[in-house]
Design a protein around this motif. Structure first.
Motif, mmCIF file in Angstrom:
data_model
loop_
_atom_site.group_PDB
_atom_site.id
_atom_site.type_symbol
_atom_site.label_atom_id
_atom_site.label_comp_id
_atom_site.label_asym_id
_atom_site.label_seq_id
_atom_site.Cartn_x
_atom_site.Cartn_y
_atom_site.Cartn_z
ATOM 1 N N SER A 179 0.718 -1.168 -0.044
ATOM 2 C CA SER A 179 -0.055 -0.053 -0.064
ATOM 3 C C SER A 179 0.794 1.453 0.095
ATOM 4 N N LYS A 180 2.193 1.131 -0.241
ATOM 5 C CA LYS A 180 3.021 2.375 -0.388
ATOM 6 C C LYS A 180 3.676 2.261 -1.903
ATOM 7 N N GLN A 181 4.273 3.517 -2.007
ATOM 8 C CA GLN A 181 5.188 3.454 -3.338
ATOM 9 C C GLN A 181 6.618 3.993 -2.907
ATOM 10 N N TYR A 182 7.505 2.932 -3.596
ATOM 11 C CA TYR A 182 9.065 2.789 -3.460
ATOM 12 C C TYR A 182 9.705 3.463 -4.762
ATOM 13 N N ILE A 183 10.308 4.243 -4.604
ATOM 14 C CA ILE A 183 11.439 4.731 -5.909
ATOM 15 C C ILE A 183 12.572 4.590 -5.563
ATOM 16 N N PRO A 184 13.369 3.654 -6.287
ATOM 17 C CA PRO A 184 14.754 3.832 -5.849
ATOM 18 C C PRO A 184 15.681 5.195 -6.743
ATOM 19 N N ASP A 185 16.734 5.582 -6.067
ATOM 20 C CA ASP A 185 17.184 6.675 -6.469
ATOM 21 C C ASP A 185 17.805 6.521 -7.839
ATOM 22 N N PHE A 186 18.474 5.254 -8.033
ATOM 23 C CA PHE A 186 19.018 5.034 -9.358
ATOM 24 C C PHE A 186 18.682 3.502 -9.641
ATOM 25 N N SER A 187 18.495 3.035 -11.055
ATOM 26 C CA SER A 187 18.658 1.798 -11.263
ATOM 27 C C SER A 187 19.126 1.523 -12.357
ATOM 28 N N ILE A 188 19.879 0.185 -12.754
ATOM 29 C CA ILE A 188 20.487 -0.201 -13.895
ATOM 30 C C ILE A 188 19.914 -1.636 -14.532
ATOM 31 N N LYS A 189 19.150 -1.460 -15.404
ATOM 32 C CA LYS A 189 18.531 -2.355 -15.639
ATOM 33 C C LYS A 189 19.312 -3.702 -16.110
ATOM 34 N N ILE A 215 14.334 -2.819 1.281
ATOM 35 C CA ILE A 215 14.608 -3.852 0.516
ATOM 36 C C ILE A 215 13.289 -4.809 0.366
ATOM 37 N N LEU A 216 12.700 -5.137 1.165
ATOM 38 C CA LEU A 216 11.302 -5.824 0.916
ATOM 39 C C LEU A 216 10.642 -5.380 -0.532
ATOM 40 N N ALA A 217 10.590 -4.069 -0.655
ATOM 41 C CA ALA A 217 9.813 -3.479 -1.773
ATOM 42 C C ALA A 217 10.690 -3.811 -2.960
ATOM 43 N N TYR A 218 12.115 -3.344 -3.007
ATOM 44 C CA TYR A 218 12.693 -3.412 -4.169
ATOM 45 C C TYR A 218 13.042 -4.847 -4.704
ATOM 46 N N LYS A 219 12.963 -5.733 -3.780
ATOM 47 C CA LYS A 219 13.127 -7.151 -4.137
ATOM 48 C C LYS A 219 12.234 -7.710 -4.938
#
Length: 258
Positions: A179-189, A215-219
């Motif tokens: 129920s939240k939005q997470y945005i990584p500062d940078f990502s490298i596909k 961590i839980l969100a980005y994973k």
């Protein structure tokens, strides 16, 4: 080539990881260091494959400072240079430990036949190490005054990515989790990597909880995560702090002290 069992491979990885602390008290390229490198590369090659991320990443380690060096001790130039190389050696031993822990995690969660990688990932492995070195060796040098906002540290890190010709996305993607939005500062596909920059100026306990949520969100989207934490003196024990977060597989925590 040895026909490894999963149990033998896990036992050998555990032993190689355990030897790293002893190597820290020895000089780089000592007999024990060279023996450890040879044994570790052979194990990674035979268990995970010559083209695996683990083998290629370790084979790119230089065990010395490769960037430009500012030497102030003119009276003892050679000793000052060797001191710089030793710092890089100690840092790379820690990186190697994280790499082997990740390899062990991978093997524990898989059958040994599944981890052997024939895909050529050498360029990606080299870029991954380059990114690791940006945080550990370069970021602090760019920050000349105490940052007040996290954005200041993020901008300096972006300058490093640009200067090193690393392709990236900033503040992308937007991840919906719990129920939240997470945005990584940078990502490298191509590296399946999220990079999060943090400015630590508040209570350490709540800060760890915040990172665990990230961590839980980005994973849910990325395999690999790097946290670059610029600490303003709130983190008392770096090892305990890092260990509490790096228990997650494929998570690297870099703490840059003010």
């Amino acid at each position: 080539m040895k026909n490894w069992t999963k149990e033998e491979a896990l036992s050998t990885l555990t032993s190689l990881i355990g030897q790293i602390e002893g190597l820290k008290s020895e000089s780089r390229n000592s007999a024990n260091h060279m023996r450890w490198i040879a044994n570790t590369l052979r194990t990674l090659q035979e268990v995970f494959g010559q083209n695996s991320t683990y083998y290629n990443t370790l084979s790119y380690f230089t065990w010395k400072e490769t960037g430009s060096m500012i030497i102030r001790e003119v009276w003892d130039h050679e000793r000052a240079i060797e001191s710089k190389h030793n710092i890089a050696y100690q840092n790379q031993l820690e990186q190697a430990k994280g790499l082997l822990l990740a390899a062990k995690d991978h093997l524990e969660q898989s059958e040994i036949e599944e981890v052997y990688d024939g895909e050529n990932t050498a360029p990606e492995a080299s870029e991954f190490i380059q990114i690791i070195n940006l945080g550990e060796n370069k970021l602090r040098k760019l920050i000349r005054s105490t940052p007040e906002k996290e954005r200041e540290v993020q901008d300096k890190y972006e300058d490093l990515l640009i200067a090193n010709d690393i392709s990236y996305s900033r503040e992308f993607p937007h991840i919906e989790y719990s129920s939240k939005q997470y945005i990584p500062d940078f990502s490298i596909k191509k590296l399946d990597l999220a990079i999060e920059i943090k400015l630590c100026k508040k209570d350490e306990k709540s800060f760890i909880a915040q990172i665990n949520d990230d961590i839980l969100a980005y994973k849910t989207v990325f395999k690999n995560i790097i946290f670059v934490i610029y600490d303003l003196g709130q983190i008392r024990d770096v090892d305990i702090f890092k260990n509490s977060l790096e228990k997650h597989s494929d998570v690297i925590v870099q703490i840059i002290k003010e």
